[in-house]
Motif scaffolding. Structure first.
Motif, PDB file in Angstrom:
ATOM      1  N   GLU A   1      12.255 -15.231  11.666  1.00  0.00           N
ATOM      2  CA  GLU A   1      12.745 -13.867  11.891  1.00  0.00           C
ATOM      3  C   GLU A   1      13.892 -13.519  10.940  1.00  0.00           C
ATOM      4  N   GLY A   2      14.723 -14.506  10.641  1.00  0.00           N
ATOM      5  CA  GLY A   2      15.855 -14.262   9.763  1.00  0.00           C
ATOM      6  C   GLY A   2      15.459 -13.929   8.338  1.00  0.00           C
ATOM      7  N   MET A   3      14.228 -14.280   7.960  1.00  0.00           N
ATOM      8  CA  MET A   3      13.757 -14.043   6.598  1.00  0.00           C
ATOM      9  C   MET A   3      12.816 -12.844   6.498  1.00  0.00           C
ATOM     10  N   LEU A   4      12.652 -12.120   7.588  1.00  0.00           N
ATOM     11  CA  LEU A   4      11.698 -11.010   7.594  1.00  0.00           C
ATOM     12  C   LEU A   4      12.043  -9.953   6.541  1.00  0.00           C
ATOM     13  N   GLU A   5      13.316  -9.593   6.447  1.00  0.00           N
ATOM     14  CA  GLU A   5      13.710  -8.508   5.541  1.00  0.00           C
ATOM     15  C   GLU A   5      13.384  -8.834   4.086  1.00  0.00           C
ATOM     16  N   ILE A   6      13.770 -10.016   3.623  1.00  0.00           N
ATOM     17  CA  ILE A   6      13.534 -10.327   2.218  1.00  0.00           C
ATOM     18  C   ILE A   6      12.054 -10.586   1.945  1.00  0.00           C
ATOM     19  N   MET A   7      11.312 -11.043   2.925  1.00  0.00           N
ATOM     20  CA  MET A   7       9.865 -11.204   2.745  1.00  0.00           C
ATOM     21  C   MET A   7       9.197  -9.856   2.521  1.00  0.00           C
ATOM     22  N   VAL A   8       9.524  -8.896   3.379  1.00  0.00           N
ATOM     23  CA  VAL A   8       8.936  -7.559   3.263  1.00  0.00           C
ATOM     24  C   VAL A   8       9.327  -6.929   1.932  1.00  0.00           C
ATOM     25  N   LEU A   9      10.601  -7.045   1.553  1.00  0.00           N
ATOM     26  CA  LEU A   9      11.061  -6.459   0.302  1.00  0.00           C
ATOM     27  C   LEU A   9      10.358  -7.097  -0.893  1.00  0.00           C
ATOM     28  N   SER A  10      10.205  -8.414  -0.888  1.00  0.00           N
ATOM     29  CA  SER A  10       9.538  -9.101  -1.993  1.00  0.00           C
ATOM     30  C   SER A  10       8.099  -8.625  -2.162  1.00  0.00           C
ATOM     31  N   MET A  11       7.389  -8.462  -1.048  1.00  0.00           N
ATOM     32  CA  MET A  11       6.002  -8.006  -1.126  1.00  0.00           C
ATOM     33  C   MET A  11       5.921  -6.569  -1.632  1.00  0.00           C
ATOM     34  N   LEU A  12       6.818  -5.713  -1.136  1.00  0.00           N
ATOM     35  CA  LEU A  12       6.793  -4.315  -1.562  1.00  0.00           C
ATOM     36  C   LEU A  12       7.170  -4.177  -3.035  1.00  0.00           C
ATOM     37  N   ILE A  13       8.122  -4.963  -3.495  1.00  0.00           N
ATOM     38  CA  ILE A  13       8.494  -4.940  -4.911  1.00  0.00           C
ATOM     39  C   ILE A  13       7.325  -5.425  -5.767  1.00  0.00           C
ATOM     40  N   GLY A  14       6.621  -6.440  -5.280  1.00  0.00           N
ATOM     41  CA  GLY A  14       5.454  -6.935  -6.006  1.00  0.00           C
ATOM     42  C   GLY A  14       4.394  -5.862  -6.179  1.00  0.00           C
ATOM     43  N   GLY A  15       4.120  -5.115  -5.118  1.00  0.00           N
ATOM     44  CA  GLY A  15       3.145  -4.038  -5.194  1.00  0.00           C
ATOM     45  C   GLY A  15       3.599  -2.916  -6.104  1.00  0.00           C
ATOM     46  N   LEU A  16       4.874  -2.542  -6.005  1.00  0.00           N
ATOM     47  CA  LEU A  16       5.419  -1.482  -6.848  1.00  0.00           C
ATOM     48  C   LEU A  16       5.375  -1.883  -8.319  1.00  0.00           C
ATOM     49  N   ALA A  17       5.740  -3.121  -8.610  1.00  0.00           N
ATOM     50  CA  ALA A  17       5.731  -3.597  -9.995  1.00  0.00           C
ATOM     51  C   ALA A  17       4.326  -3.574 -10.586  1.00  0.00           C
ATOM     52  N   MET A  18       3.321  -3.880  -9.762  1.00  0.00           N
ATOM     53  CA  MET A  18       1.940  -3.885 -10.249  1.00  0.00           C
ATOM     54  C   MET A  18       1.484  -2.476 -10.615  1.00  0.00           C
ATOM     55  N   ILE A  19       1.852  -1.491  -9.796  1.00  0.00           N
ATOM     56  CA  ILE A  19       1.489  -0.103 -10.113  1.00  0.00           C
ATOM     57  C   ILE A  19       2.182   0.342 -11.404  1.00  0.00           C
ATOM     58  N   MET A  20       3.461   0.033 -11.538  1.00  0.00           N
ATOM     59  CA  MET A  20       4.195   0.420 -12.742  1.00  0.00           C
ATOM     60  C   MET A  20       3.606  -0.227 -13.985  1.00  0.00           C
ATOM     61  N   LYS A  21       3.210  -1.478 -13.858  1.00  0.00           N
ATOM     62  CA  LYS A  21       2.623  -2.174 -14.993  1.00  0.00           C
ATOM     63  C   LYS A  21       1.289  -1.542 -15.383  1.00  0.00           C
ATOM     64  N   GLN A  22       0.447  -1.261 -14.390  1.00  0.00           N
ATOM     65  CA  GLN A  22      -0.860  -0.686 -14.685  1.00  0.00           C
ATOM     66  C   GLN A  22      -0.750   0.706 -15.297  1.00  0.00           C
ATOM     67  N   GLN A  23       0.264   1.451 -14.894  1.00  0.00           N
ATOM     68  CA  GLN A  23       0.439   2.815 -15.397  1.00  0.00           C
ATOM     69  C   GLN A  23       1.196   2.874 -16.733  1.00  0.00           C
ATOM     70  N   GLY A  24       1.525   1.717 -17.274  1.00  0.00           N
ATOM     71  CA  GLY A  24       2.111   1.682 -18.613  1.00  0.00           C
ATOM     72  C   GLY A  24       3.618   1.612 -18.669  1.00  0.00           C
ATOM     73  N   GLY A  25       4.276   1.363 -17.542  1.00  0.00           N
ATOM     74  CA  GLY A  25       5.730   1.282 -17.538  1.00  0.00           C
ATOM     75  C   GLY A  25       6.256   0.146 -18.392  1.00  0.00           C
ATOM     76  N   MET A  26       5.702  -1.038 -18.208  1.00  0.00           N
ATOM     77  CA  MET A  26       6.137  -2.190 -18.986  1.00  0.00           C
ATOM     78  C   MET A  26       5.727  -2.044 -20.453  1.00  0.00           C
ATOM     79  N   GLN A  27       4.579  -1.417 -20.704  1.00  0.00           N
ATOM     80  CA  GLN A  27       4.133  -1.218 -22.081  1.00  0.00           C
ATOM     81  C   GLN A  27       5.088  -0.287 -22.823  1.00  0.00           C
ATOM     82  N   TRP A  28       5.668   0.686 -22.102  1.00  0.00           N
ATOM     83  CA  TRP A  28       6.633   1.603 -22.718  1.00  0.00           C
ATOM     84  C   TRP A  28       7.857   0.827 -23.191  1.00  0.00           C
ATOM     85  N   ILE A  29       8.328  -0.097 -22.357  1.00  0.00           N
ATOM     86  CA  ILE A  29       9.477  -0.919 -22.735  1.00  0.00           C
ATOM     87  C   ILE A  29       9.148  -1.774 -23.948  1.00  0.00           C
ATOM     88  N   ILE A  30       7.968  -2.392 -23.915  1.00  0.00           N
ATOM     89  CA  ILE A  30       7.540  -3.246 -25.031  1.00  0.00           C
ATOM     90  C   ILE A  30       7.447  -2.445 -26.323  1.00  0.00           C
TER      91      ILE A  30
END
Length: 451
Positions: free
Chosen positions: A285-314
């Motif tokens: 239970e004590g780790m619930l917050e960071i687990m949820v945040l890690s998963m949501l960040i992972g999903g958000l990062a994947m969308i940004m990568k697919q839409q060309g966010g990381m490619q723009w930086i590169i």
């Protein structure tokens, strides 16, 4: 394959999240609200960013959802979540049986007061180098460091910052670390060569950190070790030994949980299987917050990568290098470091950042005549520097959850990552340790084919 088109718009969601998360914390801090950065929880602050990402992303809604879920279920994200769960359970069980108090008092009786902070850093660095993971190191050492800080009257944030710094030292240098493997494979160099190149920058940063911690290490009050049952410290000893042996972090933590439970049942008459089970779940239970945040960040990062966010930086960093009038190794090395650092900011995962930046970094190294071992070293260094300082990165979040400290309170106390970044920038700026002879493309390709 057709090259992906870069898009700055794809980066707006993560910028929105940072604005809400950091902005709200600063606002409540100015209002003198206790636990200012916990008034709006990070897993909630990221929801508007995810909604914006879905609005900005092109394609059908079903495809966007599929991409998001793919990011949530990424192997690295799931592994982090498992580490979070087991680390929470281990910390909860060992604290319940008295293992933390026993270990701290043993440590206080053996380590001179002035060496507590340097000792915490060195122990963390040794374990992380042997284990190859910063997460496992923080999970094992942070509870001890917290109790040492409380008992010795030392600043808690500084003690936990020493743990994170040592963990990042090992994560950066270990030959079995994910970051090392990713950096060497993308750049085409041998593990031992990357280590030798890396240690030239990491060692001075570590020495500076140890000196600083020694200066800050005088306890605020006298330390007196209490008489305790030394056997209760056995779970930590087993975890440390297994970590040094290089056992997988999940196996290390599971072994620690099992030994803790058995020791509790053998030594404490009122500690039974039911209590053991409740302690494990309390740790989850004590780790619930960071687990949820890690998963949501992972999903958000994947969308940004697919839409060309990381490619723009590169694209921007590549163009910056191409616009340089002279093919200077300094310009190339700075481009590699910047690429790794920015990729880390937008992915919150140093291994993923290295993988994303690796291909472009290899091209940059060929263009500027930078050796592949140098390129691999810089990739790993700057990715780890950023990862150790991100208030929404897994390492800071895990340590903050264990210690009950705000992520931003820890960022300024991870002295090793600040020192490592400073030394690396200085080394690049002064042209230190650079190859005496430019590396040709054929030589690099020959080395790659030999691996």
């Amino acid at each position: 394959m057709e090259k992906q088109t870069g898009s700055f718009i794809a980066l707006l969601p993560i910028l929105l999240f940072l604005g809400i998360f950091i902005g709200s914390g600063v606002y409540y801090h100015q209002q003198a609200v206790d636990f200012a950065f916990y008034q709006i929880k990070a897993p909630v602050a990221i929801l508007p960013a995810i909604i914006l990402a879905f609005i900005l992303a092109k394609g059908k809604t079903s495809g966007k959802i599929e991409t998001f879920v793919k990011g949530v279920g990424d192997q690295n994200i799931i592994l982090m979540c498992l580490v979070f769960l087991l680390a929470g359970a281990f910390a909860s069980v060992t604290k319940s049986i008295g293992g933390v108090d026993a270990t701290v008092n043993i440590g206080l009786s053996l380590i001179p007061a002035s060496l507590l902070l340097p000792g915490i850093f060195i122990i963390s660095a040794f374990i992380a180098t042997a284990m190859g993971t910063s997460m496992g190191t923080i999970a094992a050492v942070a509870p001890l460091a917290l109790q040492v800080a409380i008992s010795a009257g030392l600043p808690e944030a500084v003690c936990i910052g020493a743990v994170i710094g040592g963990a990042m030292f090992g994560d950066n240098l270990s030959v079995i670390s994910d970051t090392t493997i990713a950096a060497t494979r993308t750049q085409g160099c041998d593990l031992k060569d990357k280590f030798r190149e890396n240690i030239k920058i990491a060692a001075p940063a570590a020495v500076l950190t140890i000196i600083l911690l020694f200066v800050m290490g005088e306890p605020g009050q006298a330390i007196e070790a209490k008489l305790v049952n030394g056997w209760l410290a056995l779970p930590y000893l087993i975890v440390l030994v297994l970590a040094v042996m290089g056992l997988n972090v999940l196996a290390v933590l599971m072994a620690g949980i099992a030994v803790s439970g058995i020791m509790g049942m053998l030594i404490k008459p009122d500690y039974g299987l039911e209590t053991f089970s409740k302690n494990i779940y309390a740790g989850y239970e004590g780790m619930l917050e960071i687990m949820v945040l890690s998963m949501l960040i992972g999903g958000l990062a994947m969308i940004m990568k697919q839409q060309g966010g990381m490619q723009w930086i590169i694209d921007k960093i590549t163009r910056l290098g191409q616009n340089t009038s002279k093919k200077s190794q300094k310009a190339g090395e700075a481009s590699i470091g910047l690429l790794a650092a920015i990729s880390g900011v937008f992915t919150a995962n140093n291994t993923i950042a290295i993988i994303i930046a690796g291909g472009v970094a290899k091209d940059v190294s060929l263009h500027y005549g930078i050796s592949n071992k140098r390129s691999a070293s810089l990739l790993d260094i700057f990715a780890c520097v950023v990862q150790g300082l991100l208030p929404y990165g897994a390492q800071i979040l895990l340590a903050g959850s264990i210690a009950g400290l705000s992520p931003l309170a820890l960022v300024g106390n991870v002295y090793y990552c600040w020192a490592l970044g400073g030394v690396a920038i200085l080394v690049i700026g002064l042209g230190l340790f650079s190859s005496k002879k430019a590396v040709t493309q054929s030589e690099v390709l020959k080395e790659q084919s030999a691996l």
